[in-house]
Design an enzyme around this catalytic site. Structure first.
Site, PDB file in Angstrom:
ATOM      1  CE  LYS A 182     -11.492   9.344  33.635  1.00 59.53           C
ATOM      2  NZ  LYS A 182     -10.229   8.552  33.638  1.00 59.53           N
ATOM      3  CG  LEU A 224      -4.975   0.262  30.184  1.00 61.03           C
ATOM      4  CD1 LEU A 224      -5.738   1.555  29.903  1.00 61.03           C
ATOM      5  CD2 LEU A 224      -5.184  -0.169  31.627  1.00 61.03           C
TER       6      LEU A 224
HETATM    7  N1  LIG Z   1      -5.463  16.064  32.015  1.00 64.47           N
HETATM    8  C1  LIG Z   1      -6.653  16.378  32.485  1.00 64.47           C
HETATM    9  O1  LIG Z   1      -7.098  17.535  32.391  1.00 64.47           O
HETATM   10  C2  LIG Z   1      -7.488  15.345  33.192  1.00 64.47           C
HETATM   11  C3  LIG Z   1      -8.607  15.801  33.899  1.00 64.47           C
HETATM   12  C4  LIG Z   1      -9.388  14.863  34.579  1.00 64.47           C
HETATM   13  C5  LIG Z   1      -9.044  13.534  34.568  1.00 64.47           C
HETATM   14  N2  LIG Z   1      -7.967  13.117  33.856  1.00 64.47           N
HETATM   15  C6  LIG Z   1      -7.649  11.696  33.894  1.00 64.47           C
HETATM   16  O2  LIG Z   1      -6.309  11.542  34.330  1.00 64.47           O
HETATM   17  C7  LIG Z   1      -5.744  10.379  33.760  1.00 64.47           C
HETATM   18  C8  LIG Z   1      -4.429  10.716  33.124  1.00 64.47           C
HETATM   19  O3  LIG Z   1      -4.636  11.724  32.158  1.00 64.47           O
HETATM   20  P1  LIG Z   1      -3.444  12.579  31.548  1.00 64.47           P
HETATM   21  O4  LIG Z   1      -3.932  13.953  31.427  1.00 64.47           O
HETATM   22  O5  LIG Z   1      -2.200  12.300  32.280  1.00 64.47           O
HETATM   23  O6  LIG Z   1      -3.377  11.987  30.061  1.00 64.47           O
HETATM   24  P2  LIG Z   1      -2.160  11.419  29.221  1.00 64.47           P
HETATM   25  O7  LIG Z   1      -0.983  12.286  29.354  1.00 64.47           O
HETATM   26  O8  LIG Z   1      -2.688  11.148  27.863  1.00 64.47           O
HETATM   27  O9  LIG Z   1      -1.849  10.043  29.931  1.00 64.47           O
HETATM   28  C9  LIG Z   1      -2.642   8.910  29.732  1.00 64.47           C
HETATM   29  C10 LIG Z   1      -1.804   7.709  30.050  1.00 64.47           C
HETATM   30  O10 LIG Z   1      -2.589   6.519  29.811  1.00 64.47           O
HETATM   31  C11 LIG Z   1      -1.816   5.643  29.014  1.00 64.47           C
HETATM   32  N3  LIG Z   1      -2.635   4.789  28.191  1.00 64.47           N
HETATM   33  C12 LIG Z   1      -3.549   5.146  27.259  1.00 64.47           C
HETATM   34  N4  LIG Z   1      -4.047   4.056  26.668  1.00 64.47           N
HETATM   35  C13 LIG Z   1      -3.420   2.986  27.210  1.00 64.47           C
HETATM   36  C14 LIG Z   1      -3.467   1.602  26.987  1.00 64.47           C
HETATM   37  N5  LIG Z   1      -4.261   1.052  26.079  1.00 64.47           N
HETATM   38  N6  LIG Z   1      -2.674   0.809  27.738  1.00 64.47           N
HETATM   39  C15 LIG Z   1      -1.837   1.337  28.657  1.00 64.47           C
HETATM   40  N7  LIG Z   1      -1.723   2.649  28.899  1.00 64.47           N
HETATM   41  C16 LIG Z   1      -2.501   3.459  28.177  1.00 64.47           C
HETATM   42  C17 LIG Z   1      -0.964   6.566  28.157  1.00 64.47           C
HETATM   43  O11 LIG Z   1       0.119   5.839  27.641  1.00 64.47           O
HETATM   44  P3  LIG Z   1       0.917   6.318  26.330  1.00 64.47           P
HETATM   45  O12 LIG Z   1       1.936   7.319  26.819  1.00 64.47           O
HETATM   46  O13 LIG Z   1       1.522   5.062  25.829  1.00 64.47           O
HETATM   47  O14 LIG Z   1      -0.093   6.926  25.399  1.00 64.47           O
HETATM   48  C18 LIG Z   1      -0.556   7.601  29.174  1.00 64.47           C
HETATM   49  O15 LIG Z   1       0.490   7.150  29.957  1.00 64.47           O
HETATM   50  C19 LIG Z   1      -6.797   9.825  32.803  1.00 64.47           C
HETATM   51  O16 LIG Z   1      -7.496   8.807  33.466  1.00 64.47           O
HETATM   52  C20 LIG Z   1      -7.696  11.024  32.542  1.00 64.47           C
HETATM   53  O17 LIG Z   1      -9.004  10.617  32.194  1.00 64.47           O
HETATM   54  C21 LIG Z   1      -7.172  13.997  33.167  1.00 64.47           C
END
Ligand SMILES: NC(=O)c1ccc[n+]([C@@H]2O[C@H](COP(=O)([O-])OP(=O)(O)OC[C@H]3O[C@@H](n4cnc5c(N)ncnc54)[C@H](OP(=O)(O)O)[C@@H]3O)[C@@H](O)[C@H]2O)c1
Length: 340
Positions: free
Chosen positions: A159, A61
């Site tokens: 967010k 990103l």
């Molecule tokens: N899980 C929840 O309960 C929840 C609830 C509400 C909203 N969300 C939202 O859902 C989305 C995904 O969350 P998730 O739970 O799937 O989390 P996650 O498993 O940590 O996934 C986050 C993703 O973003 C990527 N990422 C982080 N920093 C980055 C960077 N600098 N450049 C490119 N990619 C990057 C990570 O890549 P790497 O694998 O390389 O780290 C990973 O693929 C987020 O926007 C989060 O705010 C999650």
């Protein structure tokens, strides 16, 4: 013309990729390191329906050129990538910047590409929930977590900020050339992890219970939605739901103590902490605990908060999995793969 999924190595991103491939879509999945098996092996193993394809590309990103390249020529974009941590010694750099700088790079890339017709942005209940709320209240998407600060709620700030960047950019585009935009707002997500990397973020609480890191449960309500439903809502939002809609995706809630009891019943041979600490004791624990603060405990413990997910049920025709089913579907992959 591909559907680009940013953050495809992530918990939610991986399930979105799986959902799209099962529909026979051409998917361009962005990851930060294409050589890391924990980021890509589970994606490469996904079944692909006729007509579908998977192209895994490297994108960070913070690297605008890589964001441009990832989005160039795409028809659809699902932007899930973000830093999903709630506390850090350097919250600006570790939590807020990936969402703010990252999302600025994403909207700039969409504008440069000029091909994106549908844009779904992953927001959160954290972009909606204010720091202080009335016990028992129901929140809708009319609310914004505008009181989030770097010191007290950096993840909420990240967010809110990224969603405002997407919406602000969208509103400034000529109506005839801008993509359709929808934001999806999950609460705490449970359901099958596909990689050990998925055990961080929302599964951290469950992993602490699995690993018996604490001998007690907090008197805390947990709002729950299944990762497979979150993925489905994102994919449906590409073509369904209101233009510029904000959709809460929340199935229901459980108290932490009831989660522990359900896990113990499902896995009686394992040891689980089922004791629920009284409120006063939880406040005392918060005084010394490295991960929870007294102000957080005062704001969240014993309180109930509900979410109005009926717009997603109506417009995206979502039918939620029962929270207890999502909870119990999370653990088999953890035990079978020895991730516990
Ligand atoms: N899980 C929840 O309960 C929840 C609830 C509400 C909203 N969300 C939202 O859902 C989305 C995904 O969350 P998730 O739970 O799937 O989390 P996650 O498993 O940590 O996934 C986050 C993703 O973003 C990527 N990422 C982080 N920093 C980055 C960077 N600098 N450049 C490119 N990619 C990057 C990570 O890549 P790497 O694998 O390389 O780290 C990973 O693929 C987020 O926007 C989060 O705010 C999650």
């Amino acid at each position: 013309m591909a559907v680009v999924v940013t953050g495809a190595s992530g918990y939610i991103g991986s399930h979105i990729v799986a959902n799209l491939l099962a529909r026979g879509e051409a998917v361009r999945a962005t990851v930060r390191d294409v050589t890391d098996p924990e980021r890509v092996a589970h994606l490469e193993a996904l079944p692909i329906a006729d007509g579908g394809s998977l192209d895994i590309v490297e994108m960070d990103l913070f690297d605008a050129a890589s964001v441009d390249a990832a989005i160039a020529g795409a028809s659809d974009l699902i932007h899930t990538a973000a830093s999903v941590i709630v506390r850090s010694k350097d919250p600006q750099r570790k939590i807020v910047d990936p969402s703010v700088i990252g999302t600025e790079n994403v909207v700039a890339a969409v504008e440069k590409a000029g091909t994106v017709e549908r844009f779904v942005h992953t927001s959160s209940t954290a972009a909606i929930r204010p720091m202080n709320y009335r016990d028992g209240m129901t929140l809708t998407t009319d609310t914004w977590a505008d009181d989030a600060t770097l010191e007290d709620n950096p993840y909420g700030l990240a967010k809110v900020s990224s969603e405002r960047i997407v919406r602000g950019w969208h509103a400034a585009q000529p109506a005839e050339s801008r993509p359709r935009l929808v934001t999806i707002h999950p609460c705490m997500v449970f359901g099958p992890p596909m990689s050990p990397r998925h055990l961080r973020g929302s599964l951290a609480l469950l992993m602490a219970m699995v690993r018996r890191e604490t001998p007690l449960n907090l008197p805390m309500q947990v709002s729950i939605v299944d990762v497979r439903d979150v993925a489905e809502a994102h994919v449906r939002a590409l073509t369904g739901g209101e233009e510029e809609g904000r959709y809460l995706v929340v199935a229901g809630d459980m108290m932490m103590g009831d989660m522990a009891k359900a896990l113990k019943k499902a896995h009686p041979k394992r040891r689980w902490a089922t004791w629920v600490a009284p409120y006063w004791f939880a406040l005392f624990v918060a005084l010394f605990h490295p991960k929870i603060s007294v102000s957080w405990a005062r704001n969240h413990l014993r309180k109930k908060l509900y979410w109005d997910a009926s717009p997603a049920e109506r417009d995206l025709e979502m039918i939620w999995k029962d929270p207890i089913e999502s909870l119990l579907d999370t653990t088999p992959a953890i035990f079978e793969n020895g991730w516990d």
